[in-house]
Enzyme design. Structure first.
Site, PDB file in Angstrom:
ATOM      1  N   LEU A   1       8.820 -19.826  14.379  1.00  0.00           N
ATOM      2  CA  LEU A   1       8.282 -21.184  14.190  1.00  0.00           C
ATOM      3  C   LEU A   1       8.741 -22.087  15.330  1.00  0.00           C
ATOM      4  O   LEU A   1       9.842 -21.943  15.854  1.00  0.00           O
ATOM      5  CB  LEU A   1       8.793 -21.753  12.864  1.00  0.00           C
ATOM      6  CG  LEU A   1       8.383 -21.002  11.603  1.00  0.00           C
ATOM      7  CD1 LEU A   1       9.149 -21.543  10.396  1.00  0.00           C
ATOM      8  CD2 LEU A   1       6.878 -21.131  11.384  1.00  0.00           C
TER       9      LEU A   1
ATOM     10  N   GLU B   1      21.991 -19.405  10.149  1.00  0.00           N
ATOM     11  CA  GLU B   1      22.605 -20.567   9.500  1.00  0.00           C
ATOM     12  C   GLU B   1      21.752 -21.132   8.366  1.00  0.00           C
ATOM     13  O   GLU B   1      22.288 -21.673   7.390  1.00  0.00           O
ATOM     14  CB  GLU B   1      22.827 -21.679  10.523  1.00  0.00           C
ATOM     15  CG  GLU B   1      23.300 -22.957   9.876  1.00  0.00           C
ATOM     16  CD  GLU B   1      23.545 -24.060  10.871  1.00  0.00           C
ATOM     17  OE1 GLU B   1      24.710 -24.397  11.058  1.00  0.00           O
ATOM     18  OE2 GLU B   1      22.583 -24.563  11.478  1.00  0.00           O
ATOM     19  N   ASP B   2      20.431 -21.005   8.502  1.00  0.00           N
ATOM     20  CA  ASP B   2      19.567 -21.639   7.510  1.00  0.00           C
ATOM     21  C   ASP B   2      19.535 -20.903   6.178  1.00  0.00           C
ATOM     22  O   ASP B   2      19.115 -21.453   5.172  1.00  0.00           O
ATOM     23  CB  ASP B   2      18.155 -21.788   8.088  1.00  0.00           C
ATOM     24  CG  ASP B   2      18.190 -22.700   9.291  1.00  0.00           C
ATOM     25  OD1 ASP B   2      18.847 -23.744   9.204  1.00  0.00           O
ATOM     26  OD2 ASP B   2      17.587 -22.352  10.329  1.00  0.00           O
TER      27      ASP B   2
ATOM     28  N   ARG C   1      10.278 -18.109   5.928  1.00  0.00           N
ATOM     29  CA  ARG C   1      11.715 -17.857   6.007  1.00  0.00           C
ATOM     30  C   ARG C   1      12.373 -17.644   4.638  1.00  0.00           C
ATOM     31  O   ARG C   1      13.562 -17.348   4.564  1.00  0.00           O
ATOM     32  CB  ARG C   1      12.406 -19.012   6.756  1.00  0.00           C
ATOM     33  CG  ARG C   1      11.845 -19.224   8.155  1.00  0.00           C
ATOM     34  CD  ARG C   1      12.792 -19.999   9.023  1.00  0.00           C
ATOM     35  NE  ARG C   1      14.044 -19.283   9.177  1.00  0.00           N
ATOM     36  CZ  ARG C   1      15.146 -19.792   9.725  1.00  0.00           C
ATOM     37  NH1 ARG C   1      15.128 -21.021  10.165  1.00  0.00           N
ATOM     38  NH2 ARG C   1      16.243 -19.083   9.828  1.00  0.00           N
TER      39      ARG C   1
ATOM     40  N   HIS D   1      16.032 -30.343  11.846  1.00  0.00           N
ATOM     41  CA  HIS D   1      17.135 -30.313  10.885  1.00  0.00           C
ATOM     42  C   HIS D   1      18.122 -31.455  11.179  1.00  0.00           C
ATOM     43  O   HIS D   1      18.243 -31.891  12.318  1.00  0.00           O
ATOM     44  CB  HIS D   1      17.925 -29.000  11.007  1.00  0.00           C
ATOM     45  CG  HIS D   1      17.241 -27.815  10.424  1.00  0.00           C
ATOM     46  ND1 HIS D   1      16.970 -26.675  11.150  1.00  0.00           N
ATOM     47  CD2 HIS D   1      16.790 -27.563   9.170  1.00  0.00           C
ATOM     48  CE1 HIS D   1      16.385 -25.782  10.370  1.00  0.00           C
ATOM     49  NE2 HIS D   1      16.258 -26.294   9.166  1.00  0.00           N
TER      50      HIS D   1
ATOM     51  N   ASP E   1      12.186 -15.579  12.450  1.00  0.00           N
ATOM     52  CA  ASP E   1      13.218 -16.598  12.681  1.00  0.00           C
ATOM     53  C   ASP E   1      14.592 -16.170  12.151  1.00  0.00           C
ATOM     54  O   ASP E   1      15.498 -17.001  12.052  1.00  0.00           O
ATOM     55  CB  ASP E   1      12.796 -17.916  12.013  1.00  0.00           C
ATOM     56  CG  ASP E   1      11.690 -18.614  12.792  1.00  0.00           C
ATOM     57  OD1 ASP E   1      11.953 -19.029  13.937  1.00  0.00           O
ATOM     58  OD2 ASP E   1      10.561 -18.702  12.273  1.00  0.00           O
TER      59      ASP E   1
ATOM     60  N   ARG F   1      12.330 -29.600   5.614  1.00  0.00           N
ATOM     61  CA  ARG F   1      12.729 -28.307   5.031  1.00  0.00           C
ATOM     62  C   ARG F   1      13.634 -28.443   3.807  1.00  0.00           C
ATOM     63  O   ARG F   1      13.875 -27.467   3.105  1.00  0.00           O
ATOM     64  CB  ARG F   1      13.484 -27.490   6.087  1.00  0.00           C
ATOM     65  CG  ARG F   1      12.717 -27.218   7.357  1.00  0.00           C
ATOM     66  CD  ARG F   1      11.658 -26.154   7.136  1.00  0.00           C
ATOM     67  NE  ARG F   1      10.970 -25.888   8.383  1.00  0.00           N
ATOM     68  CZ  ARG F   1      11.404 -25.037   9.299  1.00  0.00           C
ATOM     69  NH1 ARG F   1      12.525 -24.369   9.106  1.00  0.00           N
ATOM     70  NH2 ARG F   1      10.710 -24.836  10.397  1.00  0.00           N
TER      71      ARG F   1
ATOM     72  N   CYS G   1      22.682 -22.838  14.663  1.00  0.00           N
ATOM     73  CA  CYS G   1      21.730 -21.994  13.925  1.00  0.00           C
ATOM     74  C   CYS G   1      22.050 -20.511  14.021  1.00  0.00           C
ATOM     75  O   CYS G   1      21.653 -19.725  13.173  1.00  0.00           O
ATOM     76  CB  CYS G   1      20.318 -22.176  14.475  1.00  0.00           C
ATOM     77  SG  CYS G   1      19.966 -23.805  15.051  1.00  0.00           S
TER      78      CYS G   1
HETATM   79  C1  CIR Z   1      12.681 -22.722  12.384  1.00  0.00           C
HETATM   80  O1  CIR Z   1      11.782 -23.514  12.659  1.00  0.00           O
HETATM   81  O2  CIR Z   1      13.071 -22.543  11.243  1.00  0.00           O
HETATM   82  C2  CIR Z   1      13.319 -21.943  13.509  1.00  0.00           C
HETATM   83  N1  CIR Z   1      12.335 -21.691  14.524  1.00  0.00           N
HETATM   84  C3  CIR Z   1      14.489 -22.692  14.091  1.00  0.00           C
HETATM   85  C4  CIR Z   1      15.628 -22.841  13.144  1.00  0.00           C
HETATM   86  C5  CIR Z   1      16.779 -23.563  13.740  1.00  0.00           C
HETATM   87  N2  CIR Z   1      17.855 -23.624  12.826  1.00  0.00           N
HETATM   88  C6  CIR Z   1      18.708 -24.645  12.719  1.00  0.00           C
HETATM   89  O3  CIR Z   1      18.526 -25.683  13.346  1.00  0.00           O
HETATM   90  N3  CIR Z   1      19.704 -24.511  11.848  1.00  0.00           N
END
Ligand code: CIR
Length: 255
Positions: A19, A66-67, A86, A163, A61, A132, A250
């Site tokens: 993404l 971290e997410d 995700r 984020h 992704d 999100r 991340c």
């Molecule tokens: C996303 O859009 O979810 C990923 N391309 C990037 C996630 C980055 N994560 C973060 O800032 N903790």
């Protein structure tokens, strides 16, 4: 900011489908892997034990671990990512955390929350509502961590910022690195705040990991400011993760 462990996951070939808010081209896998290896080496150089999970092709992704979870001292919380592609990543992370923690709890929904929106400082957990992370996800998170008696504060993420932590990071117990646009909201009242230099907002997503501040390479004015403030800096190439709106925080779970 003192950690004995970290978990990261190698970038996948499918990361070209990751993404992104603006398409500035696909990440180059070889370069992404090199940056990732440099990042893991920096974490390990502080003495921490770092688990590197295999790339997961089904989730483009998934390098941004971290997410998928939040690791606290007392236990881990499996998140519920607001990005539909995700959602499954969080479930994949659970068994790894179960080997390391006696308590792993899980956001079941219907709300959503991603680890990138959570900044844990020494006195509280700050959560930014974002595209999100919604109120229902935050409410469930608060109910879940109530057992561990954390102070939780809910704030807003600036519009068009992916984020909360895209725009800030913890530098030490009292100090936060933040963009001016985020600090303007007043959410860091009571902390010392160092602003990213104008035009260098993209380095706000850095991490303090033991003795090091690990920051993306290419932001010399902010780096010099942090050096002058006495921090030990390690710069890591981030060009490929940045194409997918990712940064230093991340790429790992730290605990
Ligand atoms: C996303 O859009 O979810 C990923 N391309 C990037 C996630 C980055 N994560 C973060 O800032 N903790």
């Amino acid at each position: 900011f003192t950690f004995s462990h970290a978990i990261s996951r190698k970038p996948s070939r499918s990361s070209v489908d990751g993404l992104r808010a603006v398409n500035v081209g696909a990440p180059d896998l070889a370069r992404f892997e090199q940056h990732h290896a440099d990042y893991v080496a920096a974490l390990r150089s502080t003495g921490a034990e770092v688990t590197v999970l295999d790339a997961m092709e089904e989730f483009p992704d998934s390098v941004f671990v971290e997410d998928a979870a939040l690791c606290l001292q007392e236990g881990a919380v499996i998140m519920r990512p607001g990005a539909p592609t995700r959602l499954g990543e969080a479930r994949e992370m659970a068994p790894h955390l179960e080997t390391l923690y006696s308590e792993v709890v899980c956001i079941e929904g219907p709300g959503f929350i991603e680890g990138g929106d959570i900044l844990t400082t020494e006195r509280e957990i700050l959560i930014g509502l974002s595209a999100r992370t919604d109120k229902a996800g935050v409410d469930e998170f608060i109910r879940l961590v109530d057992r561990w008696r954390y102070a939780v504060r809910v704030v807003d993420t600036p519009p068009d910022v992916l984020h909360f932590k895209t725009d800030c990071s913890l530098l030490d117990g009292e100090t936060i690195l933040a963009t001016k646009r985020l600090d303007r909201s007043g959410c860091f009242k009571g902390y010392n705040v160092i602003h990213t230099a104008d035009g260098e907002e993209a380095c706000a997503n850095s991490i303090r990991f033991n003795n090091l501040v690990i920051m993306p390479a290419g932001f010399p004015r902010t780096r010099d400011q942090l050096l002058a403030a006495g921090y030990e800096i390690r710069e890591i190439g981030n060009s490929e993760a940045a194409k997918l709106d990712g940064g230093m925080s991340c790429l790992s779970l730290r605990f």
